[in-house]
Design a protein around this motif. Sequence first.
Motif, PDB file in Angstrom:
ATOM      1  N   UNK A  30      10.603   7.529  -3.870  1.00 46.45           N
ATOM      2  CA  UNK A  30      10.362   6.787  -2.635  1.00 46.45           C
ATOM      3  C   UNK A  30       9.447   5.590  -2.903  1.00 46.45           C
ATOM      4  N   UNK A  31       8.373   5.828  -3.643  1.00 46.57           N
ATOM      5  CA  UNK A  31       7.434   4.743  -3.963  1.00 46.57           C
ATOM      6  C   UNK A  31       8.128   3.662  -4.790  1.00 46.57           C
ATOM      7  N   UNK A  80       3.821   2.151   2.579  1.00 43.61           N
ATOM      8  CA  UNK A  80       4.674   3.327   2.709  1.00 43.61           C
ATOM      9  C   UNK A  80       3.763   4.537   2.886  1.00 43.61           C
ATOM     10  N   UNK A  81       4.142   5.414   3.807  1.00 39.90           N
ATOM     11  CA  UNK A  81       3.395   6.638   4.081  1.00 39.90           C
ATOM     12  C   UNK A  81       4.266   7.818   3.668  1.00 39.90           C
ATOM     13  N   UNK A  96      13.076   4.295   3.020  1.00 40.62           N
ATOM     14  CA  UNK A  96      12.123   3.488   2.251  1.00 40.62           C
ATOM     15  C   UNK A  96      12.686   2.096   1.999  1.00 40.62           C
ATOM     16  N   UNK A  97      13.942   2.021   1.635  1.00 41.00           N
ATOM     17  CA  UNK A  97      14.588   0.736   1.386  1.00 41.00           C
ATOM     18  C   UNK A  97      14.696  -0.089   2.668  1.00 41.00           C
ATOM     19  N   UNK A  98      15.173   0.522   3.742  1.00 38.70           N
ATOM     20  CA  UNK A  98      15.331  -0.202   5.004  1.00 38.70           C
ATOM     21  C   UNK A  98      13.998  -0.653   5.595  1.00 38.70           C
ATOM     22  N   UNK A 146       0.818  -1.200   0.000  1.00 40.15           N
ATOM     23  CA  UNK A 146       0.000   0.000   0.000  1.00 40.15           C
ATOM     24  C   UNK A 146       0.850   1.248   0.000  1.00 40.15           C
ATOM     25  N   UNK A 147       0.269   2.306  -0.529  1.00 35.03           N
ATOM     26  CA  UNK A 147       0.890   3.625  -0.511  1.00 35.03           C
ATOM     27  C   UNK A 147      -0.153   4.588   0.034  1.00 35.03           C
TER      28      UNK A 147
END
Length: 144
Positions: free
Chosen positions: A121-122, A106-107, A94-96, A63-64
Motif C-alpha cells: 500500500x505504501x 496515507x493512513x 491507495x492508487x485512486x 506522509x504515512x
Amino acid sequence: MLMKIAIGGDHAGFQYKERLIKYLEGAGHDVTDFGPDSDASVDYPDHVHPLASSVASEDHDLGILICGSGNGVAMTANKHENVRAALCWNTEIASLSRQHNNANIICLPARFVAYEYAESLAETFVNTEFEGGRHGRRVEKINC
C-alpha cells in the motif's frame, strides 16, 4: 521518484512503522520518523499533528500514518488545511487516493492488514502520481 516522507502513528502501528522506515530508506527515500519510539501506549494526536503540519507546509512530500484502524490518525491529520489523508486498505484505493484526490498522507490500519500488504500500500501510494485535470478542480474545493 525519490521523496521526502514523514512517517508516524501510534503504539498499534509502531512495528509496521519501524519496518516501513527500513523499506522506504532502502528504496532511496528520505524518511523522517515522527514517532512513537516504542509500542508503549501513546496519544496518537501527539505524533499526527507535527507530521501533518510538516506535510501541509511541504517540508515533506508525503506522509504515512499507521494506527490500529487508521481512522484516528486520518481524522486528526485531516484537521490540517492542505492535508488530504486517505485511509487505505487495498492498493486500488491507495492508487485512486493519489490519482483522483491528490492525497498527501496515507493512513494504514495495522490491525486489519498484514505487514507485507501495508508495504505494498505504501509503495503504491508513493509511486502514484496525481492526474490533475478535472480532479484538480475538485481538490481545490476541499479546504474550508
